[in-house]
Design an enzyme around this catalytic site. Structure first.
Site, PDB file in Angstrom:
ATOM      1  N   LYS A 107       0.870  -1.178   0.000  1.00  0.00           N
ATOM      2  CA  LYS A 107       0.000   0.000   0.000  1.00  0.00           C
ATOM      3  C   LYS A 107       0.906   1.227   0.000  1.00  0.00           C
ATOM      4  CE  LYS A 107      -4.125   1.940   2.029  1.00  0.00           C
ATOM      5  NZ  LYS A 107      -3.750   3.302   2.337  1.00  0.00           N
ATOM      6  N   ARG A 135      -7.755  12.346  -6.734  1.00  0.00           N
ATOM      7  CA  ARG A 135      -8.955  11.674  -6.246  1.00  0.00           C
ATOM      8  C   ARG A 135      -9.998  12.681  -5.752  1.00  0.00           C
ATOM      9  NH1 ARG A 135      -9.689   9.700  -0.686  1.00  0.00           N
ATOM     10  NH2 ARG A 135     -11.213   8.025  -0.630  1.00  0.00           N
TER      11      ARG A 135
HETATM   12  S1  IVH Z   1      -6.401  -0.635  -4.665  1.00  0.00           S
HETATM   13  C1  IVH Z   1     -10.204   1.445  -3.491  1.00  0.00           C
HETATM   14  N1  IVH Z   1      -3.868  -0.786  -4.216  1.00  0.00           N
HETATM   15  O1  IVH Z   1      -5.188   3.560  -0.819  1.00  0.00           O
HETATM   16  C2  IVH Z   1      -9.999   0.826  -4.800  1.00  0.00           C
HETATM   17  N2  IVH Z   1      -4.998   1.140  -3.419  1.00  0.00           N
HETATM   18  O2  IVH Z   1      -7.118   3.718   1.315  1.00  0.00           O
HETATM   19  C3  IVH Z   1      -8.836  -0.045  -4.952  1.00  0.00           C
HETATM   20  N3  IVH Z   1      -3.550   2.772  -2.333  1.00  0.00           N
HETATM   21  O3  IVH Z   1      -7.318   5.652  -2.500  1.00  0.00           O
HETATM   22  C4  IVH Z   1      -7.594   0.560  -4.478  1.00  0.00           C
HETATM   23  N4  IVH Z   1      -1.672   1.661  -2.563  1.00  0.00           N
HETATM   24  O4  IVH Z   1      -5.091   5.347  -3.636  1.00  0.00           O
HETATM   25  C5  IVH Z   1      -4.973  -0.053  -4.044  1.00  0.00           C
HETATM   26  N5  IVH Z   1      -1.598  -1.052  -3.932  1.00  0.00           N
HETATM   27  C6  IVH Z   1      -2.688  -0.337  -3.760  1.00  0.00           C
HETATM   28  C7  IVH Z   1      -2.661   0.915  -3.108  1.00  0.00           C
HETATM   29  C8  IVH Z   1      -3.856   1.627  -2.958  1.00  0.00           C
HETATM   30  C9  IVH Z   1      -2.226   2.772  -2.099  1.00  0.00           C
HETATM   31  C10 IVH Z   1      -4.455   3.881  -1.956  1.00  0.00           C
HETATM   32  C11 IVH Z   1      -5.477   4.182  -3.001  1.00  0.00           C
HETATM   33  C12 IVH Z   1      -6.768   4.408  -2.255  1.00  0.00           C
HETATM   34  C13 IVH Z   1      -6.340   4.337  -0.834  1.00  0.00           C
HETATM   35  C14 IVH Z   1      -7.415   3.686  -0.012  1.00  0.00           C
END
Ligand code: IVH
Length: 684
Positions: free
Chosen positions: A134, A155
């Site tokens: 993440k 976003r």
């Molecule tokens: S998948 C929500 N993969 O985390 C739809 N998100 O807390 C699917 N983020 O706004 C998101 N690394 O910008 C995904 N490897 C990752 C990520 C990630 C950071 C962020 C993303 C989202 C936020 C949600």
């Protein structure tokens, strides 16, 4: 603000043990507390509780709402997405909401998540997952048409972001031209994160320090500040990278996350630094633990692992809530601890007069963030922890929130440490402080204390009050400092010249401030009630008062028995209301507000349930309203707007040039209606 922190602690300590009655009485307060923290975090970038505490509050609310679905409201924080949308860059609507992720705080919660998924899917077949890092950066979207990058956006609030096409074009990792067409993809949206490498962040801050410029507190803020520049040459100068982890396209079935990853990598984008496929939740847990151990090995900050269901068909069956997709979850890493010296303790005075201790620390870097202030909560906690000035203390922060002092390291004391002196008098107005039974905070009982007035005014003009954008924190402080405002009603007597005389305003902005204040005179009564800052009366209670009484006068005349008739107003709130309206100073304040022609009459806050909880998804370009208005209409009429299609969607409303959602809707048995038909459903 201190009130919220106190409530935060109360909920964390006792929330799990509340009876139904207590939950019913306090759920609105909990929502308001979560709203407050979300606002601090997302809109002011200055959170005041740890990530962990915030998550616990959020989960407490979710638990209550699950146990008592009747208490769940559309404006609950569990149904919202927060984020700042700056106005300087052009706004762009996202074709589908950019959602958040649900959090798992430990491995048990990953196991629970898997159980929930299995329950929805009602089968025991193999589910494949992917695990990846993440990234702690700024969420962005990039649209490609016929192989060309055509639009980049932040976003924003999830629905509407900022157009950063030009800024994104300056990133070397952003492909301007790809070959998506060879996969059968004409239009695609990539979603990912813009990050600044730790090394580049350090270099940038060094340079800024040399030039006496304000430092960025962490790589994420630096990335955000660098990307959202009107002058794109600045963006270009700062080294930013974009990594994509999601792809949307209506042109082909993308099949799986694995396939999306393949397309993204083959197309020349930077591939995800960690990407594993797992066939069981146990394997997922193994990878999450592995990733946590590796967290410092990456060039950029990561703050967790993201676990996703690999197969897109299964994802479609799972769908999303208005907050997060059900097919993904973020596994949060443990908070990071550091040690530093406690240099001093300062005492802060809040809106309600609560006086609370804040630690002044020798600056220390925790996970890339310079920490020099930490909360010490209250005097009971000070005593419990036995902290002294000069102590080496452990502090903890998870994510990007105000850290807290965990404990002193008594084994390294030198004997030079000094006892923390709890003040007897208010540090601002010197009134003798009192400790109220059953309350943890010390209180300054002087409601005319300048700091209290300042905090009250900030709240009055803030989002939970009259929501007067021109009167932000700084302006409120200035107005009081300049002695232009002594009580809340004074803002309605301000003249254009008053603003002009404050250094913060020019001719046009002074005019804007006056018209914003004029608009505020006409706002809904609940805003005024909530803004008054009556103890225990937040937005929800204020709304319910507006619903049940015809005017502020009627509310002021009501007695405790009258309030007891209202379902969501308990004894404590009723007492507090009567208390407030019985005070002469408050009666005078209300008179003064009325003389300034501030609205004190209830508007019909109608409870209409024409759409009867059914869910609506809009697609294509609507002719009679914007998407936002359409969603509001759904909510106003007791329905649920959704952002993606699933079996649970009741209606798909078609605008012009609706895309492939129609086919999906038909496949899933979702009713498809026109904009006209939708409008008919809500007219009498
Ligand atoms: S998948 C929500 N993969 O985390 C739809 N998100 O807390 C699917 N983020 O706004 C998101 N690394 O910008 C995904 N490897 C990752 C990520 C990630 C950071 C962020 C993303 C989202 C936020 C949600």
């Amino acid at each position: 603000m201190k009130e919220y922190l106190k409530l935060t602690e109360e909920f964390l300590a006792h929330g799990e043990d509340f009876s139904f009655m207590e939950i019913a009485l306090k759920i609105d307060t909990l929502k308001a507390v979560i709203d407050f923290h979300s606002h601090k975090y997302y809109l002011e970038s200055s959170p005041v509780v740890s990530d962990a505490k915030f998550d616990s509050l959020f989960r407490l609310l979710k638990k209550w709402e699950e146990e008592y679905p009747d208490l769940k409201t559309n404006d609950s924080p569990t149904q919202k997405i927060y984020s700042a949308v700056q106005t300087e860059l052009k706004k762009v609507s996202h074709s589908s909401a950019m959602l958040s992720l649900e959090n798992a705080m430990n491995t048990d919660e990953l196991i629970e998540w898997e159980k929930r998924i299995r329950n929805i899917l009602k089968h025991d077949r193999l589910i494949e997952y992917t695990v990846e890092a993440k990234l702690d950066g700024l969420s962005v979207s990039a649209i490609y048409k016929n192989n060309f990058f055509v639009q980049g956006a932040t976003r924003g609030d999830g629905q509407v972001g900022e157009d950063i096409t030009l800024n994104m074009k300056t990133l070397s990792s952003l492909m301007h031209n790809v070959d998506f067409v060879k996969y059968g993809i004409k239009k695609a949206e990539l979603r990912g994160e813009v990050v600044m490498f730790k090394k580049d962040f350090e270099d940038l801050n060094k340079k800024r320090a040399d030039q006496n410029e304000k430092l960025f507190s962490n790589p994420r803020n630096a990335a955000s500040g660098s990307l959202r520049q009107l002058d794109v040459s600045i963006t270009k100068e700062r080294k930013l990278s974009v990594l994509f982890f999601n792809m949307l396209s209506d042109d082909i079935d993308l099949i799986s996350e694995e396939n999306v990853n393949k397309i993204i990598t083959e197309s020349g984008f930077v591939s995800r630094p960690y990407f594993k496929k797992a066939s069981s939740i146990e394997e997922v847990i193994g990878y999450c633990t592995e990733l946590e151990k590796m967290r410092d090995d990456f060039d950029f900050e990561i703050d967790g692992a993201v676990v996703k269901v690999n197969n897109h068909d299964i994802r479609r069956s799972l769908g999303s809530t208005s907050h997060h997709p059900r097919w993904a979850i973020a596994y949060k890493f443990k908070a990071k601890e550091e040690t530093t010296r406690l240099l001093d303790v300062i005492w802060q005075v809040g809106r309600t007069g609560a006086v609370t201790p804040v630690a002044v620390l020798e600056p220390v870097l925790i996970d890339g963030v310079k920490v020099q202030r930490a909360t010490l909560h209250n005097t009971d906690e000070l005593e419990r922890k036995g902290i002294k000035i000069g102590d080496i203390v452990t502090i903890i922060r998870s994510g990007d929130v105000i850290p807290k002092v965990v404990a002193p390291m008594t084994e390294v004391r030198t004997g030079q440490e000094k006892k923390i002196i709890v003040p007897q008098n208010c540090p601002i107005c010197e009134t003798k402080l009192v400790k109220i039974a059953d309350e943890v905070a010390l209180k300054c009982t002087n409601s005319a204390c300048p700091r209290q007035i300042e905090e009250r005014l900030i709240y009055f003009c803030g989002r939970k009050g009259l929501d007067i954008e021109s009167l932000g924190d700084k302006v409120c402080k200035k107005l009081i400092e300049a002695e232009l405002v002594h009580d809340l009603a004074d803002i309605f007597y301000l003249k254009k010249q008053d603003f002009y005389n404050l250094e913060l305003f020019k001719d046009k902005s002074s005019e804007n401030a006056i018209s914003a204040i004029n608009e505020a005179r006409q706002k809904e009564l609940w805003r005024l009630i909530s803004g008054l800052g009556i103890a225990y009366v937040g937005v929800q209670t204020a709304k319910s008062l507006e619903k049940n009484f015809t005017s502020l006068d009627e509310i002021a005349d009501a007695n405790e028995e009258d309030f007891a008739l209202i379902y969501d107003i308990g004894e404590k709130v009723a007492r507090s209301l009567c208390d407030f309206f019985s005070k002469e100073e408050n009666q005078k304040l209300i008179e003064k507000l009325k003389n300034a022609e501030v609205n004190t009459i209830s508007k019909s806050v109608s409870v209409n349930d024409k759409l009867n909880g059914q869910s609506f998804l809009f697609t294509g370009t609507l002719q009679k309203m914007t998407r936002e208005q359409a969603k509001e209409l759904v909510e106003e009429n007791g329905g649920k707007p959704t952002s993606s299609i699933s079996k649970k969607t009741d209606y798909l409303v078609l605008g012009e040039n609706a895309g492939s959602k129609v086919k999906k809707a038909k496949d899933l048995g979702v009713k498809v209606i026109s904009e006209e038909e939708f409008l008919q459903m809500i007219t009498d």
